[in-house]
Design a protein around this motif. Structure first.
Motif, mmCIF file in Angstrom:
data_model
loop_
_atom_site.group_PDB
_atom_site.id
_atom_site.type_symbol
_atom_site.label_atom_id
_atom_site.label_comp_id
_atom_site.label_asym_id
_atom_site.label_seq_id
_atom_site.Cartn_x
_atom_site.Cartn_y
_atom_site.Cartn_z
ATOM 1 N N MET A 24 26.291 -24.892 14.188
ATOM 2 C CA MET A 24 27.396 -25.622 15.134
ATOM 3 C C MET A 24 27.241 -27.030 14.376
ATOM 4 N N GLY A 25 28.236 -27.820 14.425
ATOM 5 C CA GLY A 25 28.124 -29.259 13.624
ATOM 6 C C GLY A 25 29.002 -30.280 14.570
ATOM 7 N N TRP A 26 28.308 -31.483 14.050
ATOM 8 C CA TRP A 26 29.062 -32.738 14.603
ATOM 9 C C TRP A 26 29.485 -33.560 13.329
ATOM 10 N N PHE A 27 30.730 -33.962 13.544
ATOM 11 C CA PHE A 27 31.391 -34.685 12.407
ATOM 12 C C PHE A 27 31.836 -36.095 13.134
ATOM 13 N N ARG A 28 32.035 -37.013 12.197
ATOM 14 C CA ARG A 28 32.883 -38.220 12.815
ATOM 15 C C ARG A 28 33.853 -38.840 11.827
ATOM 16 N N GLN A 29 34.749 -39.523 12.326
ATOM 17 C CA GLN A 29 35.668 -40.353 11.516
ATOM 18 C C GLN A 29 35.893 -41.671 12.237
ATOM 19 N N ALA A 30 35.565 -42.465 11.274
ATOM 20 C CA ALA A 30 35.858 -43.946 11.374
ATOM 21 C C ALA A 30 37.164 -44.402 11.103
ATOM 22 N N PRO A 31 37.817 -45.543 11.568
ATOM 23 C CA PRO A 31 39.131 -46.097 11.205
ATOM 24 C C PRO A 31 39.079 -46.111 9.644
ATOM 25 N N GLY A 32 40.172 -45.507 9.082
ATOM 26 C CA GLY A 32 40.322 -45.812 7.551
ATOM 27 C C GLY A 32 39.685 -44.892 6.701
ATOM 28 N N LYS A 33 38.896 -44.020 7.168
ATOM 29 C CA LYS A 33 37.834 -43.381 6.334
ATOM 30 C C LYS A 33 38.023 -41.746 6.963
ATOM 31 N N GLU A 34 37.768 -40.959 5.834
ATOM 32 C CA GLU A 34 37.670 -39.613 6.009
ATOM 33 C C GLU A 34 36.646 -39.125 7.128
ATOM 34 N N ARG A 35 36.999 -37.949 7.556
ATOM 35 C CA ARG A 35 35.917 -37.232 8.540
ATOM 36 C C ARG A 35 34.618 -36.928 7.613
ATOM 37 N N GLU A 36 33.524 -37.163 8.363
ATOM 38 C CA GLU A 36 32.505 -36.695 7.742
ATOM 39 C C GLU A 36 31.250 -35.947 8.470
ATOM 40 N N PHE A 37 30.470 -35.103 7.931
ATOM 41 C CA PHE A 37 29.381 -34.340 8.577
ATOM 42 C C PHE A 37 28.301 -35.029 9.135
ATOM 43 N N VAL A 38 27.977 -35.016 10.334
ATOM 44 C CA VAL A 38 26.941 -35.962 10.757
ATOM 45 C C VAL A 38 25.804 -35.146 11.297
#
Length: 127
Positions: free
Chosen positions: A34-48
């Motif tokens: 199971m994973g959490w990812f995040r996506q900041a404005p103007g950036k690609e989604r990344e694994f957290v």
């Protein structure tokens, strides 16, 4: 059909804490990575962060370098829910956070391996 409901985001000052939740139906989270990812404005989604199935011997939890030591992922098997405790938040942690599940039973960081995603919850950290 697997469904994920992520929640817990909000506005917090730098140095503060938030806990995100991801409740699942249609799949037993303790049996899969199971994973959490995040996506900041103007950036690609990344694994957290990610958590391996129950009983995994090595590397039960994995984190990106940017959150290691500040974030902690955990799971409540009885509630079929995964949490992301976020401490010492920084403005650069501002993003939409998504939980995701995969049919795989091993660690993976590839988005393509995850077949179900939450809708995302906004985390905003003010300086």
């Amino acid at each position: 059909q697997v469904q994920l409901a992520d929640s817990g985001g909000g506005l917090v000052q730098a140095g503060g804490s938030l806990r995100l939740s991801c409740a699942a139906s249609g799949r037993t989270l303790s049996s899969h990575f199971m994973g959490w990812f995040r996506q900041a404005p103007g950036k690609e989604r990344e694994f957290v962060a990610g958590i391996n199935p129950s009983g995994w011997t090595f590397g039960t939890r994995v984190y990106s370098d940017s959150v290691k030591g500040r974030f902690s992922i955990s799971r409540d098997n009885a509630k079929n829910t995964v949490y992301l405790q976020m401490n010492s938040l920084k403005p650069e942690d501002t993003a939409v956070y998504y939980c995701a599940t995969t049919p795989l039973t091993r660690t993976t960081y590839r988005e393509a391996d995850f077949d179900s995603w939450g809708r995302g919850t906004q985390v905003t950290v003010s300086s």
